[in-house]
Design an enzyme around this catalytic site. Structure first.
Site, PDB file in Angstrom:
ATOM      1  CG  HIS A   1      25.700  75.631  73.485  1.00  0.00           C
ATOM      2  ND1 HIS A   1      25.186  75.325  72.236  1.00  0.00           N
ATOM      3  CD2 HIS A   1      26.777  76.437  73.263  1.00  0.00           C
ATOM      4  CE1 HIS A   1      25.916  75.919  71.305  1.00  0.00           C
ATOM      5  NE2 HIS A   1      26.882  76.605  71.890  1.00  0.00           N
TER       6      HIS A   1
ATOM      7  CB  CYS B   1      20.997  70.664  71.044  1.00  0.00           C
ATOM      8  SG  CYS B   1      21.508  71.807  69.751  1.00  0.00           S
TER       9      CYS B   1
END
Length: 267
Positions: free
Chosen positions: A150, A224
């Protein structure tokens, strides 16, 4: 009377509506910054907990579970909130660990990528706890090692893109920074030379090619894209893909002290 007279003019209505809109946007942005900071603090605590756990070689796996979830961004719920991080970490299921991955601060990387356990797959539980694998045949130092983690962006409480794979937001691949994997016995060194930002929704083929289109011995890091400082887009469409070739394999005990320090879990 004065208020009624003010409201009767078009410019009066425009000023009031503009003020209300500014207050609304300011409140929304303020809450977004608060929420992002709260999430980042929880992620920071989780990272520190993983750094404090000592390696148990007997628990490392060599044959990943072929039934794992390997798709980053499809088989998980996006960037979790602080509450979701805890929920995912405590959810049922066993984490199968392959090794560790991370890097130190160096030219091209303003912040280090903390040494994180590599777990099989990319489920919510995996990504809330460490780094996940994006293929079922993952082996350290062999083939294309696709890794996902993440990104928690940059927040006022934790600093400029420092958590998870957030440092990839600011990486300068022209400096060819190094990235490391280890199983506690060997250290595999990769030189990162390519960075792409790809919209998964509008260009899925480009994303698939960037992550899976190469079978060379390399590492491919995926996270991301979170370019707006102070906030977190929970379901971003864009992915950062950073890759580079394997350039060295050596015994962990022979690695430079600065490299071994990335993995305090290894006694």
């Amino acid at each position: 009377m004065a208020l009624n007279k003010f409201w009767s003019h078009w410019w009066g209505k425009l000023l009031v509506l503009g003020a209300l809109l500014a207050l609304g946007l300011g409140g929304y942005f303020g809450y977004s910054v608060y929420e992002a900071s709260h999430t980042a603090q929880e992620a920071k605590l989780s990272e520190q907990a993983q750094l404090n756990k000592k390696l148990n070689p007997k628990k490392l796996v060599t044959q990943p579970d072929p039934n794992g979830q390997y798709s980053y961004g499809n088989d998980n719920s996006g960037i979790p909130t602080a509450k979701q991080l805890k929920t995912f970490q405590q959810s049922k299921g066993t984490l199968s660990q392959i090794g560790y991955a991370g890097t130190n601060k160096q030219p091209g990387l303003k912040a280090p990528i903390s040494g994180s356990p590599i777990f099989v797959g990319a489920s919510d539980k995996v990504l809330a706890t460490g780094t996940g694998t994006l293929s079922a045949n993952f082996k350290l130092g062999e083939g294309n090692n696709q890794l996902a983690r993440h990104s928690f962006g940059g927040t006022p409480t934790t600093g400029d893109y420092v958590l998870g794979f957030s440092p990839l937001q600011k990486i300068d691949v022209s400096k060819q920074p190094k990235f490391y994997e280890t199983d506690g016995t060997k250290i595999y060194t990769y030189r990162l030379t390519k960075r792409q930002v790809i919209d998964v929704k509008s260009n899925p083929k480009a994303y698939q090619n960037a992550v899976y289109g190469d079978t060379a011995t390399k590492v491919t890091l995926v996270t991301c894209d979170e370019p707006i400082y102070g906030t977190i887009n929970r379901h971003p469409d864009k992915r950062i893909v950073v890759s580079g070739a394997l350039v060295d394999t050596q015994a962990f005990k022979d690695a430079p002290t600065s490299v071994k320090a990335i993995f305090p879990q290894v006694a």
